[in-house]
Motif scaffolding. Structure first.
Motif, short mmCIF file in Angstrom:
data_model
loop_
_atom_site.label_atom_id
_atom_site.label_comp_id
_atom_site.label_asym_id
_atom_site.label_seq_id
_atom_site.Cartn_x
_atom_site.Cartn_y
_atom_site.Cartn_z
N THR A 43 -37.84 -32.58 -76.31
CA THR A 43 -36.67 -31.94 -75.69
C THR A 43 -36.56 -32.18 -74.20
O THR A 43 -35.67 -31.64 -73.56
CB THR A 43 -36.56 -30.41 -75.98
OG1 THR A 43 -37.57 -29.72 -75.25
CG2 THR A 43 -36.66 -30.12 -77.46
N GLY A 44 -37.43 -32.96 -73.61
CA GLY A 44 -37.28 -33.34 -72.21
C GLY A 44 -36.17 -34.36 -72.07
O GLY A 44 -35.76 -35.00 -73.04
N GLU A 45 -35.68 -34.52 -70.83
CA GLU A 45 -34.59 -35.47 -70.58
C GLU A 45 -34.79 -36.16 -69.24
O GLU A 45 -35.39 -35.60 -68.32
CB GLU A 45 -33.24 -34.75 -70.55
CG GLU A 45 -32.87 -34.09 -71.84
CD GLU A 45 -31.60 -33.27 -71.73
OE1 GLU A 45 -31.11 -33.06 -70.61
OE2 GLU A 45 -31.11 -32.85 -72.77
N LEU A 46 -34.28 -37.37 -69.13
CA LEU A 46 -34.22 -38.10 -67.89
C LEU A 46 -32.75 -38.38 -67.63
O LEU A 46 -32.08 -39.02 -68.44
CB LEU A 46 -35.02 -39.41 -67.99
CG LEU A 46 -35.10 -40.24 -66.74
CD1 LEU A 46 -35.78 -39.47 -65.61
CD2 LEU A 46 -35.86 -41.53 -67.02
N LEU A 47 -32.24 -37.87 -66.50
CA LEU A 47 -30.83 -38.04 -66.17
C LEU A 47 -30.60 -39.36 -65.46
O LEU A 47 -31.54 -39.93 -64.87
CB LEU A 47 -30.37 -36.86 -65.31
CG LEU A 47 -30.58 -35.47 -65.93
CD1 LEU A 47 -30.05 -34.39 -64.98
CD2 LEU A 47 -29.91 -35.36 -67.28
N PRO A 48 -29.38 -39.88 -65.47
CA PRO A 48 -29.10 -41.19 -64.86
C PRO A 48 -29.46 -41.29 -63.38
O PRO A 48 -29.78 -42.37 -62.90
CB PRO A 48 -27.59 -41.37 -65.05
CG PRO A 48 -27.23 -40.47 -66.16
CD PRO A 48 -28.20 -39.33 -66.11
N ASP A 49 -29.45 -40.16 -62.67
CA ASP A 49 -29.78 -40.21 -61.24
C ASP A 49 -31.28 -40.11 -60.97
O ASP A 49 -31.71 -40.04 -59.83
CB ASP A 49 -29.03 -39.12 -60.48
CG ASP A 49 -29.41 -37.71 -60.90
OD1 ASP A 49 -30.33 -37.54 -61.73
OD2 ASP A 49 -28.78 -36.76 -60.40
N GLY A 50 -32.09 -40.09 -62.04
CA GLY A 50 -33.54 -40.06 -61.90
C GLY A 50 -34.16 -38.68 -62.01
O GLY A 50 -35.38 -38.56 -62.08
N ARG A 51 -33.33 -37.63 -62.03
CA ARG A 51 -33.88 -36.28 -62.19
C ARG A 51 -34.39 -36.11 -63.61
O ARG A 51 -33.88 -36.72 -64.54
CB ARG A 51 -32.82 -35.22 -61.91
CG ARG A 51 -32.38 -35.15 -60.48
CD ARG A 51 -31.34 -34.06 -60.26
NE ARG A 51 -30.10 -34.48 -60.95
CZ ARG A 51 -29.24 -33.64 -61.49
NH1 ARG A 51 -29.45 -32.34 -61.44
NH2 ARG A 51 -28.15 -34.09 -62.08
N SER A 52 -35.41 -35.27 -63.74
CA SER A 52 -35.94 -34.99 -65.07
C SER A 52 -35.67 -33.54 -65.44
O SER A 52 -35.55 -32.67 -64.58
CB SER A 52 -37.43 -35.27 -65.13
OG SER A 52 -38.12 -34.43 -64.23
N VAL A 53 -35.53 -33.31 -66.72
CA VAL A 53 -35.35 -31.96 -67.28
C VAL A 53 -36.57 -31.71 -68.14
O VAL A 53 -36.84 -32.47 -69.07
CB VAL A 53 -34.06 -31.87 -68.11
CG1 VAL A 53 -33.91 -30.49 -68.72
CG2 VAL A 53 -32.85 -32.23 -67.26
N VAL A 54 -37.33 -30.67 -67.80
CA VAL A 54 -38.56 -30.39 -68.54
C VAL A 54 -38.23 -29.91 -69.95
O VAL A 54 -37.17 -29.33 -70.19
CB VAL A 54 -39.44 -29.36 -67.81
CG1 VAL A 54 -39.89 -29.89 -66.47
CG2 VAL A 54 -38.71 -28.05 -67.64
N PRO A 55 -39.13 -30.15 -70.88
CA PRO A 55 -38.92 -29.69 -72.26
C PRO A 55 -38.75 -28.18 -72.33
O PRO A 55 -39.34 -27.44 -71.54
CB PRO A 55 -40.19 -30.13 -72.99
CG PRO A 55 -40.75 -31.23 -72.15
CD PRO A 55 -40.36 -30.90 -70.74
N SER A 56 -37.98 -27.74 -73.28
CA SER A 56 -37.75 -26.32 -73.50
C SER A 56 -39.01 -25.68 -74.08
O SER A 56 -39.48 -26.11 -75.13
CB SER A 56 -36.58 -26.13 -74.47
OG SER A 56 -36.51 -24.80 -74.90
#
Length: 65
Positions: A43-56
């Motif tokens: 459930t983690g994500e990598l956004l196009p601008d390089g930011r990351s979203v940690v897993p839920s």
């Protein structure tokens, strides 16, 4: 990036995971959405601008059970 009508949610939108799948590599645990977001099976994500979203943490706990 999205060419669909109606357009998919942008990478900054709350519902960005609803964008169409462009590529999926289940053997590696990731996929690419048409809005440029790379999502991971944890459930983690990598956004196009390089930011990351940690897993839920809620989904991670459910997967471990």
């Amino acid at each position: 990036m999205c060419q669909h009508l109606p357009p998919c949610p942008s990478a900054d939108a709350v519902g960005r995971e609803a964008a169409r799948l462009v590529a999926y590599h289940p053997e590696q645990g990731w996929g690419l959405l048409c809005n440029g977001v790379v999502f991971f099976d944890d459930t983690g994500e990598l956004l196009p601008d390089g930011r990351s979203v940690v897993p839920s943490p809620v989904l991670m706990a459910a997967a471990a059970a």
